[in-house]
Design a protein around this motif. Structure first.
Motif, short mmCIF file in Angstrom:
data_model
loop_
_atom_site.label_atom_id
_atom_site.label_comp_id
_atom_site.label_asym_id
_atom_site.label_seq_id
_atom_site.Cartn_x
_atom_site.Cartn_y
_atom_site.Cartn_z
N TRP A 1 0.63 -1.12 -0.10
CA TRP A 1 -0.04 -0.15 -0.01
C TRP A 1 0.75 1.33 -0.06
O TRP A 1 1.71 1.44 0.58
N GLY A 2 0.39 2.40 -0.65
CA GLY A 2 0.94 3.58 -0.80
C GLY A 2 0.19 4.89 -0.01
O GLY A 2 -0.40 4.52 1.03
N GLN A 3 0.39 6.02 -0.74
CA GLN A 3 -0.33 7.18 -0.03
C GLN A 3 -1.59 7.12 -0.20
O GLN A 3 -2.05 6.37 -1.31
N ALA A 4 -2.46 7.86 0.51
CA ALA A 4 -3.90 7.83 0.35
C ALA A 4 -4.07 9.16 0.89
O ALA A 4 -3.67 10.15 1.47
N LYS A 5 -5.39 9.76 0.10
CA LYS A 5 -6.03 10.93 0.57
C LYS A 5 -7.62 10.99 0.29
O LYS A 5 -8.09 10.01 -0.31
N LEU A 6 -8.16 11.99 0.74
CA LEU A 6 -9.50 12.21 0.52
C LEU A 6 -9.92 13.23 -0.18
O LEU A 6 -9.47 14.53 -0.34
N VAL A 7 -11.05 12.71 -1.27
CA VAL A 7 -11.19 13.42 -2.44
C VAL A 7 -12.68 13.78 -2.41
O VAL A 7 -13.50 12.97 -2.49
N PRO A 8 -13.20 15.21 -2.45
CA PRO A 8 -14.64 15.38 -2.41
C PRO A 8 -15.25 15.09 -3.50
O PRO A 8 -15.02 15.00 -4.57
N ILE A 9 -16.46 14.35 -3.15
CA ILE A 9 -17.42 13.93 -4.24
C ILE A 9 -18.48 14.97 -4.61
O ILE A 9 -18.85 15.44 -5.42
N GLY A 10 -19.17 15.47 -3.61
CA GLY A 10 -20.44 16.41 -3.61
C GLY A 10 -21.19 15.94 -2.52
O GLY A 10 -21.09 15.00 -1.88
N TYR A 11 -21.98 17.05 -2.07
CA TYR A 11 -23.03 17.03 -0.82
C TYR A 11 -22.28 16.37 0.52
O TYR A 11 -22.73 15.82 1.18
N GLY A 12 -20.81 16.87 0.55
CA GLY A 12 -20.19 16.65 1.69
C GLY A 12 -19.72 15.33 1.79
O GLY A 12 -19.02 14.96 2.85
N ILE A 13 -19.75 14.41 0.90
CA ILE A 13 -19.28 13.30 0.72
C ILE A 13 -17.90 13.19 0.15
O ILE A 13 -17.73 13.95 -0.93
N LYS A 14 -16.93 12.43 0.76
CA LYS A 14 -15.60 12.29 0.25
C LYS A 14 -15.21 10.92 -0.20
O LYS A 14 -15.88 10.08 0.56
N LYS A 15 -14.40 10.87 -0.97
CA LYS A 15 -13.86 9.15 -1.31
C LYS A 15 -12.64 8.99 -0.90
O LYS A 15 -11.80 10.21 -0.81
N LEU A 16 -12.16 7.77 -0.60
CA LEU A 16 -10.66 7.61 -0.20
C LEU A 16 -9.94 7.06 -1.54
O LEU A 16 -10.38 6.17 -2.41
N GLN A 17 -9.05 7.92 -1.92
CA GLN A 17 -7.95 7.60 -3.11
C GLN A 17 -6.66 7.14 -2.37
O GLN A 17 -6.03 7.94 -1.72
N ILE A 18 -6.65 5.98 -2.59
CA ILE A 18 -5.37 5.18 -2.35
C ILE A 18 -4.49 4.43 -3.25
O ILE A 18 -4.94 3.98 -4.24
N ASN A 19 -3.35 4.62 -3.13
CA ASN A 19 -2.10 3.95 -4.06
C ASN A 19 -1.54 2.89 -3.66
O ASN A 19 -1.38 2.57 -2.52
N CYS A 20 -1.41 1.71 -4.47
CA CYS A 20 -0.83 0.55 -3.99
C CYS A 20 -0.09 -0.04 -5.38
O CYS A 20 -0.32 0.19 -6.49
N VAL A 21 1.11 -0.76 -4.93
CA VAL A 21 1.73 -1.57 -6.06
C VAL A 21 1.71 -3.08 -5.76
O VAL A 21 1.61 -3.41 -4.90
N ILE A 22 1.42 -3.83 -6.83
CA ILE A 22 1.09 -5.18 -6.83
C ILE A 22 1.93 -6.08 -8.02
O ILE A 22 2.36 -5.44 -8.83
N GLU A 23 2.38 -7.14 -7.51
CA GLU A 23 3.08 -7.95 -8.41
C GLU A 23 2.02 -8.65 -9.22
O GLU A 23 1.21 -9.42 -8.97
N ASP A 24 2.10 -8.65 -10.71
CA ASP A 24 1.10 -9.12 -11.61
C ASP A 24 0.88 -10.66 -11.32
O ASP A 24 -0.26 -10.97 -11.52
N ASP A 25 1.75 -11.38 -11.16
CA ASP A 25 1.74 -12.73 -11.03
C ASP A 25 1.04 -13.20 -9.86
O ASP A 25 0.58 -14.35 -9.63
#
Length: 268
Positions: A215-239
């Motif tokens: 897992w990497g960095q994360a932040k909250l991004v406003p969507i509307g009507y006071g609701i926010k979504k969690l935007q989080i970064n991750c790195v995976i091994e494809d196999d």
């Protein structure tokens, strides 16, 4: 007594009027005699002499103009022709000089080429033919020698060396670590409403652990009507890790997570 009307209709001084008219025309033309010709005889002689004088003067003027113009034109033409001839002669001399220089240059080149060709051909003609090496004396003992045995031994040794090198290359290749294919993902995790605890949601998402997941960095991004979504970064091994695995694990947090979307997907 004669009838006065008849006398008046006769033009007695016609000649005088004609002479006056002629004199008037001469005056207008500028050819009237200086004396004026008071009597008839003087008028006639004066008029004739003046015309002759004028004709003579005109002839003299024409002759003078012709003589002056003709001589001037001929002199001008002669001077131009002379200059043109001189320039042509100069050009001719220059061209002759250039041609002579070119001829001399060609002759020098021909002589040089002849010398070079003669120098290259002479040694070739005089080069001695190589002599063949003398054949060794035949010996009956040579019939027992195997001429191809050494070649077979050399081939076997070369094959052995080749096999050893291939084995060393395979061993080195097997020790080299294989390239691991990885991907970077940006996930959008959406809550149910504005009352969802986003901090707790992030903690629950980060609890998902597996081999090949980071897992990497994360932040909250406003969507509307006071609701926010969690935007989080991750790195995976494809196999090892797939996007379906991530979606199942994150949406499995039913109390906090409504849905999950992949916002960005990049190969590393």
């Amino acid at each position: 007594m004669a009838n006065p009307l008849v006398c008046d209709s006769v033009w007695k001084d016609k000649q005088k009027y004609e002479e006056a008219e002629a004199h008037y025309q001469q005056v207008l033309a500028g050819t009237a005699p200086k004396g004026g010709g008071k009597d008839k005889k003087q008028g006639k002689s004066g008029g004739g002499s003046s015309i002759k004088n004028e004709i003579a003067e005109a002839r003299q003027q024409i002759q003078k103009v012709l003589n002056s113009g003709g001589s001037g034109g001929v002199a001008g033409d002669n001077s131009q022709v002379t200059r043109r001839v001189e320039s042509l002669e100069k050009e001719n001399r220059d061209l002759k000089k250039v041609v002579e220089d070119m001829k001399a240059l060609v002759q020098r080149l021909e002589s040089r080429v002849t010398k070079l060709e003669g120098g290259s051909s002479a040694p070739a003609a005089q080069a001695p033919t190589p002599k063949k090496p003398a054949a060794p004396a035949e010996d009956d003992e040579d019939d027992d020698i195997d001429l191809f045995g050494s070649d077979e031994e050399a081939d076997e040794e070369a094959d052995k060396i080749r096999q050893e090198r291939l084995a060393a290359y395979e061993a080195k290749k097997s020790k080299k670590p294989a390239l691991i294919a990885k991907s970077s993902l940006l996930l959008d995790v959406k809550p149910w409403d504005d009352e969802t605890d986003m901090k707790k949601m992030e903690e629950e998402v980060r609890k998902i652990t597996a081999d090949g997941l980071l897992w990497g960095q994360a932040k909250l991004v406003p969507i509307g009507y006071g609701i926010k979504k969690l935007q989080i970064n991750c790195v995976i091994e494809d196999d090892k890790i797939s996007t379906d695995f991530l979606e199942e694990e994150i949406t499995g947090i039913e109390d906090l997570v409504q849905s999950m979307d992949i916002a960005a997907f990049n190969k590393i």
